[in-house]
Design a protein around this motif. Structure first.
Motif, mmCIF file in Angstrom:
data_model
loop_
_atom_site.group_PDB
_atom_site.id
_atom_site.type_symbol
_atom_site.label_atom_id
_atom_site.label_comp_id
_atom_site.label_asym_id
_atom_site.label_seq_id
_atom_site.Cartn_x
_atom_site.Cartn_y
_atom_site.Cartn_z
ATOM 1 N N GLU A 325 42.084 38.071 31.410
ATOM 2 C CA GLU A 325 42.788 39.344 31.527
ATOM 3 C C GLU A 325 43.298 39.839 30.171
ATOM 4 O OE1 GLU A 325 44.252 38.840 36.163
ATOM 5 O OE2 GLU A 325 45.561 38.161 34.532
ATOM 6 N N HIS A 334 34.249 44.275 31.855
ATOM 7 C CA HIS A 334 34.259 43.114 32.730
ATOM 8 C C HIS A 334 32.982 42.292 32.590
ATOM 9 C CE1 HIS A 334 37.579 44.701 35.663
ATOM 10 N NE2 HIS A 334 37.960 44.676 34.400
ATOM 11 N N THR A 374 34.187 44.881 38.930
ATOM 12 C CA THR A 374 35.072 46.041 39.073
ATOM 13 C C THR A 374 36.537 45.643 39.166
ATOM 14 O OG1 THR A 374 34.795 46.018 41.490
ATOM 15 C CG2 THR A 374 33.289 47.415 40.215
ATOM 16 N N GLU A 375 36.800 44.392 39.540
ATOM 17 C CA GLU A 375 38.173 43.906 39.706
ATOM 18 C C GLU A 375 38.250 42.464 39.212
ATOM 19 O OE1 GLU A 375 41.464 42.834 43.164
ATOM 20 O OE2 GLU A 375 39.354 43.106 43.687
#
Length: 394
Positions: A325, A334, A374-375
């Motif tokens: 992160e 990502h 995406t996450e």
């Protein structure tokens, strides 16, 4: 489970831009037998083969942490916790830390410094199936100067003969690589400062030469700008930290960075999950300089590999994703970050059988709830972990 067909909403085969929607992975005898569309593999696989269906999930290569210290406890009294520990108790604690990393989706760790070859023993226990844990790539005792950084691990050397002897000792103990503390570090009281060199350029050349003679790669702990240049010239394979420090502050040298790229040297920045606190403690000016240097290295084409320095004070073993992160906060895509955790480390460590999902590769893979492309936080939602084809689901 000797054989299993895993189906999921997506399979990230690696690199991260290779995605199979409604994909499947067939695992057999510890290796990947096939990867492809779920309908195709489901039709090809015998009906007796167990199916693991994971709707809405992602299958991807197991992640790799290229810089850990399983012998360290992440506490404030690290040196005494390692040097004074009972070997049995320390070994037990190391096994527990390894399990924490595996539960976090890390299927390979590179341990860059322990005492008494305890990581090699743990590696053997995991490989034999006695202990559950990630694949371990072990450096054993890092080479350091007398009274130098992490000298309490037993790798202090002074002369050329000392260097040859210690490398031979590590190789005989089962080391997978050689770690050298090329500069000082923050952990050792009264040792060389972080930007100060612990070895001459000639000695670094000797270390790489001797390691190569034993068939081993070299990872160099290097904070100082001058020392980073010396490590590049010596021919190390990875540089740990690479923080470009001098007595006056951070001094970045793009010419050295170009040589890093040209020589295919990988950089492990060693960022733990508590990076926000670390940046706070650095102060706005120094943290801004550090971030700008990382971004410049990225633009120059440096290959980054993921590492947490797990075990040093504040760097937990169960927060691998916190480190990823950090790079997302700097604007890394990502897909780049996933490659830092999978295909890039496999290349840097010389592990041709892992880091991607392809036929014949070792079946190190994770299944997560959601889409990490995406996450990134989806990587915290581990559903299943496989190491060498063995399911170690919590």
């Amino acid at each position: 489970m000797n054989k299993v067909l895993i189906t999921a909403h997506r399979v990230i085969a690696g690199p991260a831009d290779q995605v199979i929607v409604d994909g499947a992975v067939l695992v057999e005898s510890g290796v990947i037998a096939a990867v492809g569309p779920a309908t195709q593999l489901d039709a090809l696989a015998d009906t007796q083969v167990p199916r693991l269906r994971c709707p809405g999930a992602t299958v991807m290569p197991g992640m790799m942490d290229c810089h850990v210290h399983l012998a360290f406890d992440a506490g404030p009294n690290l040196i005494s916790a390692v040097a004074d520990a009972n070997p049995y108790e320390l070994s037990t604690a190391m096994a527990d830390r390894a399990r924490q990393m595996l539960a976090a989706g890390v299927t390979t760790v590179r341990d860059l410094g322990d005492r008494d070859g305890l990581t090699v023993a743990l590696r053997a226990s995991i490989d034999s199936g006695i202990t559950v844990g990630p694949r371990i790539v072990a450096a054993t005792a890092p080479l350091t100067s007398r009274g130098g950084h992490c000298g309490f691990l037993g790798g202090e050397v002074t002369t050329d003969e000392d260097i040859r002897t210690q490398i031979a000792r590590n190789a005989a103990a089962g080391a997978d690589l050689i770690k050298v503390m090329a500069s000082g570090g923050a952990l050792t009281p009264n040792g060389p400062r972080m930007w100060e060199a612990q070895f001459t350029p000639r000695q670094l050349h000797l270390i790489v030469e001797e390691a190569t003679r034993h068939g081993l790669r070299v990872a160099a702990h290097a904070h100082g700008t001058e020392t980073i240049g010396h490590c590049v010239a010596a021919g190390v394979q990875t540089i740990e930290h690479c923080s470009w420090r001098t007595a006056e502050g951070i001094v970045y040298d793009p010419a050295i960075t170009q040589r890093i790229v040209d020589n295919d040297i990988s950089i492990c920045r060693c960022v733990s999950g508590d990076w926000k606190l670390f940046l706070e403690q650095m102060g706005p000016e120094r943290s801004k300089a550090m971030i700008e240097v990382i971004q410049e290295m990225r633009e120059a084409g440096v290959r980054f590999i993921a590492g947490t320095d797990a075990g040093v004070p504040g760097a937990r073993f169960d927060d691998y994703v916190g480190m990823l992160e950090f790079f997302a906060s700097l604007g890394f895509k990502h897909a780049e970050i996933l490659d830092m955790a999978t295909v890039n480390p496999a290349h840097a460590l010389g592990l041709s059988d892992t880091g991607a999902l392809a036929p014949g590769m070792r079946a190190d893979l994770i299944i997560i709830d959601g889409n990490p492309l995406t996450e990134l936080a989806a990587l915290r939602r581990i559903q299943h972990v496989f190491t060498a084809g063995r399911s170690v689901t919590k």
